[in-house]
Design a protein around this motif. Sequence first.
Motif, PDB file in Angstrom:
ATOM      1  N   PRO A  94       0.816  -1.220   0.000  1.00  0.00           N
ATOM      2  CA  PRO A  94       0.000   0.000   0.000  1.00  0.00           C
ATOM      3  C   PRO A  94       0.852   1.274   0.000  1.00  0.00           C
ATOM      4  N   GLN A  95       2.037   1.223   0.631  1.00  0.00           N
ATOM      5  CA  GLN A  95       2.906   2.405   0.633  1.00  0.00           C
ATOM      6  C   GLN A  95       3.350   2.754  -0.780  1.00  0.00           C
ATOM      7  N   LEU A  96       3.619   1.743  -1.615  1.00  0.00           N
ATOM      8  CA  LEU A  96       4.023   1.983  -2.999  1.00  0.00           C
ATOM      9  C   LEU A  96       2.891   2.651  -3.772  1.00  0.00           C
ATOM     10  N   SER A  97       1.696   2.125  -3.633  1.00  0.00           N
ATOM     11  CA  SER A  97       0.544   2.715  -4.326  1.00  0.00           C
ATOM     12  C   SER A  97       0.323   4.155  -3.883  1.00  0.00           C
ATOM     13  N   SER A  98       0.412   4.394  -2.584  1.00  0.00           N
ATOM     14  CA  SER A  98       0.233   5.740  -2.050  1.00  0.00           C
ATOM     15  C   SER A  98       1.320   6.687  -2.569  1.00  0.00           C
ATOM     16  N   LEU A  99       2.562   6.246  -2.544  1.00  0.00           N
ATOM     17  CA  LEU A  99       3.670   7.079  -3.012  1.00  0.00           C
ATOM     18  C   LEU A  99       3.493   7.406  -4.489  1.00  0.00           C
ATOM     19  N   GLN A 100       3.122   6.433  -5.290  1.00  0.00           N
ATOM     20  CA  GLN A 100       2.951   6.661  -6.725  1.00  0.00           C
ATOM     21  C   GLN A 100       1.840   7.686  -6.972  1.00  0.00           C
ATOM     22  N   LEU A 101       0.729   7.557  -6.292  1.00  0.00           N
ATOM     23  CA  LEU A 101      -0.373   8.508  -6.465  1.00  0.00           C
ATOM     24  C   LEU A 101       0.033   9.909  -6.027  1.00  0.00           C
ATOM     25  N   ARG A 102       0.793  10.008  -4.959  1.00  0.00           N
ATOM     26  CA  ARG A 102       1.249  11.316  -4.477  1.00  0.00           C
ATOM     27  C   ARG A 102       2.245  11.948  -5.450  1.00  0.00           C
ATOM     28  N   CYS A 103       3.090  11.140  -6.055  1.00  0.00           N
ATOM     29  CA  CYS A 103       4.040  11.663  -7.053  1.00  0.00           C
ATOM     30  C   CYS A 103       3.305  12.173  -8.287  1.00  0.00           C
ATOM     31  N   VAL A 104       2.286  11.455  -8.717  1.00  0.00           N
ATOM     32  CA  VAL A 104       1.477  11.891  -9.862  1.00  0.00           C
ATOM     33  C   VAL A 104       0.778  13.212  -9.525  1.00  0.00           C
ATOM     34  N   ALA A 105       0.181  13.293  -8.342  1.00  0.00           N
ATOM     35  CA  ALA A 105      -0.512  14.517  -7.935  1.00  0.00           C
ATOM     36  C   ALA A 105       0.463  15.694  -7.856  1.00  0.00           C
ATOM     37  N   ALA A 106       1.643  15.471  -7.290  1.00  0.00           N
ATOM     38  CA  ALA A 106       2.654  16.531  -7.199  1.00  0.00           C
ATOM     39  C   ALA A 106       3.079  16.988  -8.591  1.00  0.00           C
ATOM     40  N   SER A 107       3.215  16.062  -9.501  1.00  0.00           N
ATOM     41  CA  SER A 107       3.618  16.395 -10.873  1.00  0.00           C
ATOM     42  C   SER A 107       2.551  17.230 -11.558  1.00  0.00           C
ATOM     43  N   ARG A 108       1.316  16.872 -11.355  1.00  0.00           N
ATOM     44  CA  ARG A 108       0.221  17.643 -11.964  1.00  0.00           C
ATOM     45  C   ARG A 108       0.135  19.041 -11.357  1.00  0.00           C
ATOM     46  N   ARG A 109       0.359  19.154 -10.045  1.00  0.00           N
ATOM     47  CA  ARG A 109       0.373  20.477  -9.407  1.00  0.00           C
ATOM     48  C   ARG A 109       1.493  21.341  -9.975  1.00  0.00           C
ATOM     49  N   ALA A 110       2.566  20.720 -10.422  1.00  0.00           N
ATOM     50  CA  ALA A 110       3.696  21.450 -11.010  1.00  0.00           C
ATOM     51  C   ALA A 110       3.430  21.829 -12.465  1.00  0.00           C
ATOM     52  N   GLY A 111       2.266  21.423 -13.002  1.00  0.00           N
ATOM     53  CA  GLY A 111       1.895  21.789 -14.356  1.00  0.00           C
ATOM     54  C   GLY A 111       2.285  20.780 -15.419  1.00  0.00           C
ATOM     55  N   LEU A 112       2.582  19.554 -15.016  1.00  0.00           N
ATOM     56  CA  LEU A 112       2.977  18.517 -15.971  1.00  0.00           C
ATOM     57  C   LEU A 112       1.784  17.663 -16.366  1.00  0.00           C
ATOM     58  N   GLN A 113       1.741  17.275 -17.624  1.00  0.00           N
ATOM     59  CA  GLN A 113       0.694  16.394 -18.135  1.00  0.00           C
ATOM     60  C   GLN A 113       1.216  14.970 -18.095  1.00  0.00           C
ATOM     61  N   LEU A 114       0.518  14.080 -17.406  1.00  0.00           N
ATOM     62  CA  LEU A 114       0.949  12.692 -17.288  1.00  0.00           C
ATOM     63  C   LEU A 114      -0.055  11.759 -17.944  1.00  0.00           C
ATOM     64  N   SER A 115       0.431  10.598 -18.322  1.00  0.00           N
ATOM     65  CA  SER A 115      -0.402   9.568 -18.924  1.00  0.00           C
ATOM     66  C   SER A 115      -1.428   9.072 -17.909  1.00  0.00           C
ATOM     67  N   GLU A 116      -2.561   8.642 -18.424  1.00  0.00           N
ATOM     68  CA  GLU A 116      -3.621   8.084 -17.578  1.00  0.00           C
ATOM     69  C   GLU A 116      -3.528   6.564 -17.498  1.00  0.00           C
ATOM     70  N   ARG A 117      -2.428   5.994 -17.970  1.00  0.00           N
ATOM     71  CA  ARG A 117      -2.254   4.541 -17.990  1.00  0.00           C
ATOM     72  C   ARG A 117      -2.291   3.945 -16.584  1.00  0.00           C
ATOM     73  N   GLU A 118      -2.781   2.707 -16.498  1.00  0.00           N
ATOM     74  CA  GLU A 118      -2.766   2.002 -15.213  1.00  0.00           C
ATOM     75  C   GLU A 118      -1.318   1.818 -14.767  1.00  0.00           C
ATOM     76  N   TYR A 119      -1.065   2.029 -13.477  1.00  0.00           N
ATOM     77  CA  TYR A 119       0.294   1.916 -12.958  1.00  0.00           C
ATOM     78  C   TYR A 119       0.656   0.456 -12.702  1.00  0.00           C
ATOM     79  N   VAL A 120       1.740   0.017 -13.321  1.00  0.00           N
ATOM     80  CA  VAL A 120       2.274  -1.326 -13.119  1.00  0.00           C
ATOM     81  C   VAL A 120       3.742  -1.162 -12.717  1.00  0.00           C
ATOM     82  N   PRO A 121       4.067  -1.327 -11.431  1.00  0.00           N
ATOM     83  CA  PRO A 121       5.472  -1.189 -11.022  1.00  0.00           C
ATOM     84  C   PRO A 121       6.302  -2.303 -11.650  1.00  0.00           C
ATOM     85  N   HIS A 122       7.425  -1.921 -12.279  1.00  0.00           N
ATOM     86  CA  HIS A 122       8.233  -2.924 -12.961  1.00  0.00           C
ATOM     87  C   HIS A 122       9.669  -2.441 -13.149  1.00  0.00           C
TER      88      HIS A 122
END
Length: 187
Positions: A94-122
């Motif tokens: 759950p910490q990985l999922s939470s961290l990934q979502l927080r990184c995406v949110a931080a990136s969007r707040r910074a004005g970056l456009q990110l893919s909407e693809r499902e996250y698969v850690p690999h």
Amino acid sequence: MRYFIGLELPSHAKQAVDAWREKAWLAGLNQKPVPAPNFHITLAFLGQVTEPQLDRLQTALGEIDCAPFALTIDHFGYWQKPPVAWLGCSEKPPQLSSLQLRCVAASRRAGLQLSEREYVPHITLARKCMPPVPPPLFEPNLPIEFSAFCLFESVSTDRGVTYPVRLRWPLTVPFRSPSHKMNSSGH
């Protein structure tokens, strides 16, 4: 400049993934293998980032709090588009999922456009894999602990792409003030 946010694998984990690839996935010898120093787990691919966006991103990422965690790399996978062989985890902490979502949110707040693809850690093992891609001789079982997340830059050189870490943030358990019950005397 091209950037991504990710988890840097400790050197012993990079060596373990590389050793597994050499022993268990012989097909990797016929593909375009990713050099072991480039092994990582992406949290958010950012692409081109301007200086103002980078400044906002650094601030937003610095506000993330997440506890350290471990995961076990135990699954081999292959995507046809792009043609990539990879290793992943069957159970996402759950910490990985939470961290990934927080990184995406931080990136969007910074004005970056990110893919909407499902996250698969690999961890990418090889690129430009030509089908059919045979399965490995055996699945991996590689536990890895993470205590930081990083901002990586993607740098093209005459010897290939490298991913130097530009910034690192520790994963720490957020401070919580202890709750005390006071007895009837006020203590």
